[in-house]
Structures are given as structure tokens and as C-alpha cells.
Motif scaffolding. Structure first.
Motif, PDB file in Angstrom:
ATOM      1  N   ILE A  33       5.576   0.837   3.002  1.00  0.00           N
ATOM      2  CA  ILE A  33       4.332   1.018   3.260  1.00  0.00           C
ATOM      3  C   ILE A  33       4.028   0.146   4.675  1.00  0.00           C
ATOM      4  CG2 ILE A  33       1.955   0.343   2.434  1.00  0.00           C
ATOM      5  CD1 ILE A  33       2.876   0.390  -0.442  1.00  0.00           C
ATOM      6  N   ASP A  34       3.752   0.560   5.378  1.00  0.00           N
ATOM      7  CA  ASP A  34       3.263   0.147   6.870  1.00  0.00           C
ATOM      8  C   ASP A  34       2.131  -0.783   6.839  1.00  0.00           C
ATOM      9  OD1 ASP A  34       5.285   1.624   8.149  1.00  0.00           O
ATOM     10  OD2 ASP A  34       3.950   3.224   8.783  1.00  0.00           O
ATOM     11  N   GLY A  36      -1.515  -2.338   7.156  1.00  0.00           N
ATOM     12  CA  GLY A  36      -2.636  -1.457   7.252  1.00  0.00           C
ATOM     13  C   GLY A  36      -2.879  -0.475   6.705  1.00  0.00           C
ATOM     14  N   GLU A  37      -1.680  -0.030   5.815  1.00  0.00           N
ATOM     15  CA  GLU A  37      -1.454   1.368   5.228  1.00  0.00           C
ATOM     16  C   GLU A  37      -1.830   1.086   3.622  1.00  0.00           C
ATOM     17  OE1 GLU A  37       1.107   4.953   6.316  1.00  0.00           O
ATOM     18  OE2 GLU A  37       2.325   3.344   5.466  1.00  0.00           O
ATOM     19  N   SER A  38      -2.629   1.973   3.109  1.00  0.00           N
ATOM     20  CA  SER A  38      -2.561   1.880   1.671  1.00  0.00           C
ATOM     21  C   SER A  38      -1.147   2.458   1.034  1.00  0.00           C
ATOM     22  CB  SER A  38      -3.913   2.595   0.970  1.00  0.00           C
ATOM     23  OG  SER A  38      -3.696   4.104   1.163  1.00  0.00           O
ATOM     24  N   GLU A  40      -1.300   4.884  -1.240  1.00  0.00           N
ATOM     25  CA  GLU A  40      -1.544   6.275  -1.242  1.00  0.00           C
ATOM     26  C   GLU A  40      -1.152   6.824   0.088  1.00  0.00           C
ATOM     27  OE1 GLU A  40      -3.199   4.429  -4.684  1.00  0.00           O
ATOM     28  OE2 GLU A  40      -3.363   3.974  -2.483  1.00  0.00           O
ATOM     29  N   GLU A  41      -1.647   6.324   1.154  1.00  0.00           N
ATOM     30  CA  GLU A  41      -1.389   6.709   2.497  1.00  0.00           C
ATOM     31  C   GLU A  41      -0.122   7.007   2.967  1.00  0.00           C
ATOM     32  OE1 GLU A  41      -5.657   5.322   4.659  1.00  0.00           O
ATOM     33  OE2 GLU A  41      -4.037   3.798   4.537  1.00  0.00           O
ATOM     34  N   ALA A  42       0.720   5.725   2.328  1.00  0.00           N
ATOM     35  CA  ALA A  42       2.107   5.899   2.528  1.00  0.00           C
ATOM     36  C   ALA A  42       2.910   7.023   1.830  1.00  0.00           C
ATOM     37  CB  ALA A  42       2.685   4.575   2.064  1.00  0.00           C
ATOM     38  N   ARG A  44       1.500   9.864   1.361  1.00  0.00           N
ATOM     39  CA  ARG A  44       1.284  11.056   2.345  1.00  0.00           C
ATOM     40  C   ARG A  44       2.205  11.312   3.326  1.00  0.00           C
ATOM     41  NH1 ARG A  44      -2.681  14.017  -0.050  1.00  0.00           N
ATOM     42  NH2 ARG A  44      -4.273  12.935  -1.119  1.00  0.00           N
ATOM     43  N   ARG A  45       2.082  10.129   4.247  1.00  0.00           N
ATOM     44  CA  ARG A  45       3.050   9.868   5.377  1.00  0.00           C
ATOM     45  C   ARG A  45       4.651  10.208   5.049  1.00  0.00           C
ATOM     46  NH1 ARG A  45       5.878   6.147   6.916  1.00  0.00           N
ATOM     47  NH2 ARG A  45       4.850   4.235   5.524  1.00  0.00           N
ATOM     48  N   GLU A  46       5.198   9.498   4.191  1.00  0.00           N
ATOM     49  CA  GLU A  46       6.594   9.727   3.733  1.00  0.00           C
ATOM     50  C   GLU A  46       6.660  11.073   3.442  1.00  0.00           C
ATOM     51  OE1 GLU A  46       8.902   7.600   4.446  1.00  0.00           O
ATOM     52  OE2 GLU A  46       8.080   5.885   4.783  1.00  0.00           O
TER      53      GLU A  46
END
Length: 134
Positions: A33-34, A36-38, A40-42, A44-46
């Protein structure tokens, strides 16, 4: 964080690591997880980076401690597992830090093929039960 994605037959999507540590071994789609990233956002990104997937729904399942070798140091992490519902494209392609992917029944996976303790737990324990509930 790790994504558990099942097909209509109850098989789990697993990946093959393209980089060390443990190049060639089994893993789950996901990653760090980056800042500042949630989580759930991680997810989606990954999934977009590794497989070109876009989740419809993401549901938290479990967490587990892990040890990860990075630049010669052991980093201790807490990994999160999410059940992900997504459309699986006919021509899904592996990219980023994975060399390939497979669909497997969690109960049939050789634990020796999964180097990370958290991922082994997610596949052998959490995925087995999550797949039955689908």
C-alpha cells in the motif's frame, strides 16, 4: 495486501512472482500500500497494474503477519486479504512484477510453492472458506 478472486468454478486466481525474493513461486495478486493510499485503493491499483483488472466489489476478509526480505533486510508487515469481484477478460495478461497466473482450487495448492507465511494462510485457510461461500 492480497486479492482473492474466484472464477465460476470456485478456482482461485494465483500469480507467479517475476522478481526476487522468491521469483517463480506462487503468490496472490496484490502488493504494498503506497503512502496516502487506502487498502482498497491499493487493491484497485495493483490489479490494474498486474492483470488489467477493474474490481466491481472489494470486501475485507482477514489479516496476517508476514516477513518480507527487501534489500537484504527483513521487513515485518501485516498483510490484508480482500475478496474481489471482477469481470475476468478472455485475454488477461500478466505484467508488472508477475510473470504469469493460474486458476487453482485452494485445497490443491502445495504449501511449499507459497513462500510468504501470510499468503500461505490466505490461500490454504481463508480462500478455502471464502470460495465455499460464493
Amino acid at each position: 495486501m492480497a486479492a482473492l478472486i474466484f472464477d465460476s468454478h470456485g478456482r482461485l486466481l494465483v500469480t507467479r512472482r517475476a522478481i526476487d525474493p522468491d521469483k517463480g513461486k506462487l503468490d496472490l495478486p496484490g502488493g504494498f500500500i503506497d503512502p496516502g493510499e487506502s487498502a482498497e485503493e491499493a487493491v484497485r491499483r495493483e490489479l490494474a497494474e498486474e492483470l488489467g483488472l477493474e474490481p466491481r466489489a472489494i470486501r475485507y476478509l482477514a489479516s496476517a503477519p508476514n516477513r518480507y526480505l527487501y534489500s537484504g533486510l527483513t521487513v515485518f508487515t501485516t498483510d490484508l486479504a480482500f475478496l474481489v469481484d471482477t469481470d475476468i477478460p478472455v485475454e488477461m495478461k500478466a505484467s508488472d512484477d508477475i510473470s504469469g497466473f493460474e486458476w487453482v482450487f485452494p485445497a490443491e495448492v502445495d504449501p511449499g510453492e507459497i513462500p510468504a507465511p501470510s499468503i500461505r494462510y490466505f490461500i490454504k485457510e481463508i480462500a478455502h472458506h471464502a470460495g465455499k461461500k460464493r
